[in-house]
Design a protein around this motif. Structure first.
Motif, mmCIF file in Angstrom:
data_model
loop_
_atom_site.group_PDB
_atom_site.id
_atom_site.type_symbol
_atom_site.label_atom_id
_atom_site.label_comp_id
_atom_site.label_asym_id
_atom_site.label_seq_id
_atom_site.Cartn_x
_atom_site.Cartn_y
_atom_site.Cartn_z
ATOM 1 N N HIS A 1 32.020 -0.698 13.921
ATOM 2 C CA HIS A 1 31.050 0.362 14.163
ATOM 3 C C HIS A 1 31.333 1.011 15.513
ATOM 4 N N ASP A 2 30.902 2.242 15.647
ATOM 5 C CA ASP A 2 30.952 2.931 16.945
ATOM 6 C C ASP A 2 29.619 2.788 17.680
ATOM 7 N N TYR A 3 28.856 1.776 17.317
ATOM 8 C CA TYR A 3 27.536 1.564 17.924
ATOM 9 C C TYR A 3 27.275 0.053 18.001
ATOM 10 N N TYR A 4 26.169 -0.308 18.628
ATOM 11 C CA TYR A 4 25.821 -1.718 18.831
ATOM 12 C C TYR A 4 25.111 -2.272 17.591
ATOM 13 N N THR A 5 25.341 -3.562 17.315
ATOM 14 C CA THR A 5 24.707 -4.225 16.180
ATOM 15 C C THR A 5 24.145 -5.577 16.628
ATOM 16 N N ILE A 6 22.920 -5.850 16.220
ATOM 17 C CA ILE A 6 22.325 -7.173 16.428
ATOM 18 C C ILE A 6 21.909 -7.713 15.057
ATOM 19 N N LEU A 7 22.328 -8.916 14.743
ATOM 20 C CA LEU A 7 21.890 -9.588 13.524
ATOM 21 C C LEU A 7 20.983 -10.747 13.915
ATOM 22 N N VAL A 8 19.731 -10.662 13.500
ATOM 23 C CA VAL A 8 18.763 -11.731 13.746
ATOM 24 C C VAL A 8 18.664 -12.535 12.458
ATOM 25 N N VAL A 9 19.239 -13.725 12.447
ATOM 26 C CA VAL A 9 19.363 -14.521 11.222
ATOM 27 C C VAL A 9 18.331 -15.645 11.225
ATOM 28 N N ASN B 1 18.323 -19.560 12.441
ATOM 29 C CA ASN B 1 17.968 -19.304 13.841
ATOM 30 C C ASN B 1 19.168 -18.938 14.716
ATOM 31 N N GLN B 2 19.868 -17.883 14.322
ATOM 32 C CA GLN B 2 20.990 -17.357 15.089
ATOM 33 C C GLN B 2 20.744 -15.889 15.412
ATOM 34 N N VAL B 3 21.346 -15.442 16.515
ATOM 35 C CA VAL B 3 21.368 -14.016 16.831
ATOM 36 C C VAL B 3 22.808 -13.654 17.185
ATOM 37 N N PHE B 4 23.353 -12.658 16.487
ATOM 38 C CA PHE B 4 24.701 -12.169 16.749
ATOM 39 C C PHE B 4 24.623 -10.823 17.463
ATOM 40 N N PHE B 5 25.479 -10.638 18.456
ATOM 41 C CA PHE B 5 25.566 -9.383 19.200
ATOM 42 C C PHE B 5 26.981 -8.837 19.030
#
Length: 288
Positions: free
Chosen positions: A41-49, A68-72
């Motif tokens: 992506h050309d932008y930021y992504t956060i995945l709250v799992v 209970n994970q967070v990906f940046f």
């Protein structure tokens, strides 16, 4: 030329939007459970799992999807989700423009050290109590995003910042005194910018130290204290990621990649790559 998919806009049907949020289980259903191709992506992504099973590939490093994970994920990083069942959680995307519109300095994103655009990106593990709080933020974001409340984007921006600050405060690397953060933050930002601009030409810490008018020892000490890695390790990581992307996504030969990355001889490139990854370029390409 990149041969993998790149998403340029946060919303493909409306390029004026600079923020988006979706439930991950809805994305899974939309794709009928099939993994997307590796993409960036050309932008930021956060995945709250909140819950998940499967694998998350980020720049050729595999991470198990768990509770209970967070990906940046930074702009430009290649990633792919392969899910064994619908993931329960939230996918949050936003551009630099969204930060500007909500008076969130881009420096804030760089200083919190959660988005590592060329380092090994590990998921943030949190306990159930913290995940309940993060999930509450995300639910509020969805409510504002789908509603028509006044100042909805400002509210989303405030919730996003709370999520980022909460995540930052859980990272042990960031438990540093304010004076260290303030004095070294600008130097680390400038160093990382120089690495992104010059990694194919400048392979040694001394080149960056000279450009920053400081000694190599001082540069290493500050970068290590704020990021947990030496300046040399950052330079090597940037070169290695670039090499992996070229090996996997292009038809360039080892000799051509060596030239693109500033190595005088293909043998020097092969030795560097193997020392950093444990594999030769040819072995990596065959196994990727």
């Amino acid at each position: 030329m990149d041969v993998f998919k790149t998403y340029h806009n946060v919303n493909k049907s409306d390029d004026s939007l600079s923020f988006g949020i979706s439930r991950m289980e809805d994305i899974y259903a939309k794709r009928s459970g099939k993994p997307d191709e590796p993409h960036r992506h050309d932008y930021y992504t956060i995945l709250v799992v909140l819950d998940g099973e499967g694998q998350h590939l980020i720049d050729f490093n595999q991470h198990a999807l768990e509770k209970n994970q967070v990906f940046f994920i930074s702009p430009g990083q290649v990633h792919q989700l392969t899910e064994d069942k619908p993931t329960i959680g939230y996918a949050i995307v936003f551009s630099s423009q969204f930060l500007v519109l909500n008076n969130i300095p881009v420096n804030f994103i760089e200083d919190i050290n959660l988005f590592n655009d060329f380092a090994h990106t590990l998921p943030l593990k949190v306990d159930s109590k913290v995940m309940d709080r993060f999930s509450s933020y995300a639910n509020e974001m969805i409510g504002y995003y789908n509603g028509n409340a006044s100042y909805k984007l400002e509210a989303i921006g405030a919730l996003l910042k709370l999520l980022l600050i909460g995540s930052h405060n859980l990272c042990s690397l960031n438990q540093l005194d304010v004076q260290t953060m303030e004095s070294g933050g600008s130097l680390v930002r400038n160093f990382k910018q120089l690495v992104n601009q010059n990694f194919a030409e400048w392979h040694h810490t001394s080149s960056y130290a000279e450009a920053l008018s400081i000694t190599p020892d001082h540069l290493n000490r500050v970068v290590k204290s704020l990021t947990g890695k030496t300046a040399k390790e950052h330079i090597q990581s940037r070169l290695t990621i670039a090499a992996k992307r070229m090996l996997y996504f292009s038809d360039l030969s080892n000799k051509e990649i060596a030239f693109e990355l500033g190595f005088s001889e293909p043998a020097n490139f092969s030795a560097f790559f193997k020392s950093c990854t444990g594999k030769s370029p040819s072995s990596f390409k065959a196994s990727a």
